[in-house]
Write a protein that holds these residues in place. Structure first.
Motif, mmCIF file in Angstrom:
data_model
loop_
_atom_site.group_PDB
_atom_site.id
_atom_site.type_symbol
_atom_site.label_atom_id
_atom_site.label_comp_id
_atom_site.label_asym_id
_atom_site.label_seq_id
_atom_site.Cartn_x
_atom_site.Cartn_y
_atom_site.Cartn_z
ATOM 1 N N VAL A 12 14.157 48.229 0.594
ATOM 2 C CA VAL A 12 14.397 47.066 -0.246
ATOM 3 C C VAL A 12 14.582 45.804 0.594
ATOM 4 O O VAL A 12 14.426 44.685 0.084
ATOM 5 C CB VAL A 12 15.631 47.322 -1.148
ATOM 6 C CG1 VAL A 12 16.902 47.323 -0.341
ATOM 7 C CG2 VAL A 12 15.692 46.348 -2.306
ATOM 8 N N ALA A 13 14.882 45.948 1.884
ATOM 9 C CA ALA A 13 15.075 44.788 2.751
ATOM 10 C C ALA A 13 13.759 44.217 3.277
ATOM 11 O O ALA A 13 13.742 43.106 3.813
ATOM 12 C CB ALA A 13 15.975 45.164 3.932
ATOM 13 N N ASP A 14 12.659 44.946 3.145
ATOM 14 C CA ASP A 14 11.373 44.487 3.672
ATOM 15 C C ASP A 14 10.744 43.434 2.764
ATOM 16 O O ASP A 14 10.893 43.477 1.542
ATOM 17 C CB ASP A 14 10.400 45.667 3.819
ATOM 18 C CG ASP A 14 10.755 46.593 4.961
ATOM 19 O OD1 ASP A 14 11.104 46.091 6.044
ATOM 20 O OD2 ASP A 14 10.668 47.830 4.770
ATOM 21 N N ARG A 15 10.036 42.512 3.382
ATOM 22 C CA ARG A 15 9.192 41.563 2.659
ATOM 23 C C ARG A 15 7.752 41.887 3.012
ATOM 24 O O ARG A 15 7.383 41.915 4.182
ATOM 25 C CB ARG A 15 9.535 40.109 3.028
ATOM 26 C CG ARG A 15 10.955 39.714 2.652
ATOM 27 C CD ARG A 15 11.267 38.292 3.095
ATOM 28 N NE ARG A 15 10.557 37.312 2.301
ATOM 29 C CZ ARG A 15 11.057 36.730 1.198
ATOM 30 N NH1 ARG A 15 12.276 37.053 0.773
ATOM 31 N NH2 ARG A 15 10.369 35.829 0.543
ATOM 32 N N VAL B 278 6.316 38.872 0.090
ATOM 33 C CA VAL B 278 6.736 39.283 -1.252
ATOM 34 C C VAL B 278 8.002 40.125 -1.144
ATOM 35 O O VAL B 278 7.985 41.196 -0.526
ATOM 36 C CB VAL B 278 5.625 40.086 -1.963
ATOM 37 C CG1 VAL B 278 6.087 40.517 -3.352
ATOM 38 C CG2 VAL B 278 4.342 39.263 -2.041
ATOM 39 N N PRO B 279 9.121 39.674 -1.713
ATOM 40 C CA PRO B 279 10.362 40.443 -1.613
ATOM 41 C C PRO B 279 10.404 41.578 -2.632
ATOM 42 O O PRO B 279 9.715 41.550 -3.652
ATOM 43 C CB PRO B 279 11.441 39.403 -1.918
ATOM 44 C CG PRO B 279 10.766 38.449 -2.866
ATOM 45 C CD PRO B 279 9.312 38.392 -2.433
ATOM 46 N N VAL B 280 11.219 42.571 -2.338
ATOM 47 C CA VAL B 280 11.458 43.661 -3.281
ATOM 48 C C VAL B 280 12.572 43.231 -4.232
ATOM 49 O O VAL B 280 13.637 42.791 -3.788
ATOM 50 C CB VAL B 280 11.853 44.952 -2.544
ATOM 51 C CG1 VAL B 280 12.124 46.080 -3.544
ATOM 52 C CG2 VAL B 280 10.772 45.354 -1.553
ATOM 53 N N LEU C 89 13.178 47.638 -8.946
ATOM 54 C CA LEU C 89 13.042 48.922 -8.263
ATOM 55 C C LEU C 89 13.889 49.992 -8.943
ATOM 56 O O LEU C 89 13.412 51.112 -9.184
ATOM 57 C CB LEU C 89 13.446 48.779 -6.792
ATOM 58 C CG LEU C 89 13.522 50.070 -5.976
ATOM 59 C CD1 LEU C 89 12.163 50.765 -5.924
ATOM 60 C CD2 LEU C 89 14.028 49.767 -4.563
ATOM 61 N N ALA C 90 15.137 49.662 -9.267
ATOM 62 C CA ALA C 90 16.016 50.635 -9.925
ATOM 63 C C ALA C 90 15.461 51.027 -11.290
ATOM 64 O O ALA C 90 15.485 52.210 -11.668
ATOM 65 C CB ALA C 90 17.422 50.058 -10.059
ATOM 66 N N SER D 227 1.817 44.977 4.561
ATOM 67 C CA SER D 227 2.231 44.852 5.959
ATOM 68 C C SER D 227 3.596 44.182 6.051
ATOM 69 O O SER D 227 3.981 43.412 5.172
ATOM 70 C CB SER D 227 1.206 44.029 6.761
ATOM 71 O OG SER D 227 -0.076 44.615 6.706
ATOM 72 N N VAL D 228 4.314 44.496 7.127
ATOM 73 C CA VAL D 228 5.599 43.870 7.417
ATOM 74 C C VAL D 228 5.558 43.383 8.856
ATOM 75 O O VAL D 228 5.315 44.177 9.772
ATOM 76 C CB VAL D 228 6.773 44.849 7.222
ATOM 77 C CG1 VAL D 228 8.100 44.189 7.626
ATOM 78 C CG2 VAL D 228 6.838 45.332 5.777
#
Length: 301
Positions: A128-131, A62-64, A69-70, A157-158
């Motif tokens: 923000v780069a984590d999925r 799941v991407p950010v 987010l902003a 989890s990443v």
């Protein structure tokens, strides 16, 4: 974690013996709410099963969404940053938990359920780069003097490493002859001195629903609030928790656990008093109303 079609219940290596169901994507929250509210529900708090579902739901990669987010940061009072607030993975993965909560076999019906506590552990900063791969399950169904409580666990989890965990405690109100966990009805201590006072406007309900995807009408509709016994809408408990964390964000460590108990609802509109006390490397904090009654009490450790 697979991002393909649902595999259906498969053998899980979990010691609790839960079957694992992998979904291709996060479910949409709106239809889940509509199904739960339109389905016939036996009287408020009517019993369902005596156990939690022996299943865990999962969705991978799941991407950010940077714009979401902003927007979330603005609504909750956080600074705009690439690092996720501790409460943001909760709203990212909430539709998965909602799918579990609205399932017919879940022991507490959504109508009338009360969110009474939330504990979040941040193992390391999430950016923000984590999925994120999300997994959710229910556990620890137990009696309470006003009904039954259950914990819904949501793990993020990443690359196979758990980086975030949230545990939400829900109360299903019903009459129970055997009692259970009791509330302390003793004399309430005086509230701590206020660090700040916040005006909580009706827009908090609708704005938070928009950025979180949690459109429970008790927070956005006077009709929905009255249906469940409130004269006007109430703020989301997770907005209140996020707003408190935003007030402390410059003083938070890289890894920590923030645990809150939701007490009295925050009616919209209202004025709340925020208090925070440093205890070694952690904090105690709270929200109170004008009369000194607690809306929320929490710790950061």
């Amino acid at each position: 974690m697979s991002g393909g079609a649902p595999t259906g219940p498969t053998a899980s290596g979990d010691p609790a013996g839960r079957a694992r169901v992998e979904l291709p994507r996060l479910p949409a929250a709106g239809p889940l709410y509509r199904r739960a509210l339109l389905n016939p529900v036996p009287g408020l708090g009517g019993r369902r099963g005596e156990t939690v579902p022996t299943v865990e739901l999962a969705v991978g990669g799941v991407p950010v969404d940077p714009e979401r987010l902003a927007d979330y940061d603005r609504v909750c009072g956080f600074r705009l940053a690439d690092r996720l607030p501790a409460t943001f993975p909760h709203v990212m993965g909430f539709p998965l938990a909602l799918r579990l909560i609205t399932a017919p076999e879940f022991p507490i019906p959504l109508t009338g359920v009360v969110h009474v506590g939330n504990r979040i552990t941040v193992h390391r900063p999430v950016t923000v780069a984590d999925r994120l791969d999300f997994t959710t399950w229910a556990e620890n169904l137990r009696p309470h003097d006003r009904g039954r409580q259950v914990d819904v666990v949501l793990v993020g989890s990443v690359d196979g490493e758990e980086v975030w965990r949230g545990v939400s405690t829900y109360l299903g109100r019903q009459r129970t002859p055997d009692g259970g966990e009791r509330r302390d009805h003793g004399e309430r201590p005086p509230p701590p001195a206020a660090t700040a006072r916040w005006q909580v406007t009706p827009r908090v309900g609708t704005d938070y629903a928009r950025v979180s995807g949690d459109h429970n009408p008790i927070h956005t509709s006077r009709w929905g609030a009255r249906l469940l016994g409130f004269p006007r809408p109430i703020a989301h408990g997770m907005w209140s928790k996020a707003r408190c964390l935003a007030a402390l964000e410059s003083r938070l460590p890289e890894a920590y656990t923030v645990d809150v108990a939701f007490k009295l609802p925050v009616p919209l509109p209202s004025t709340v008093a925020f208090s925070a006390t440093a205890l070694g490397p952690g904090w105690d904090f709270s929200l109170h109303d004008r009369r000194g009654r607690p809306h929320l009490v929490g710790t950061i450790r």
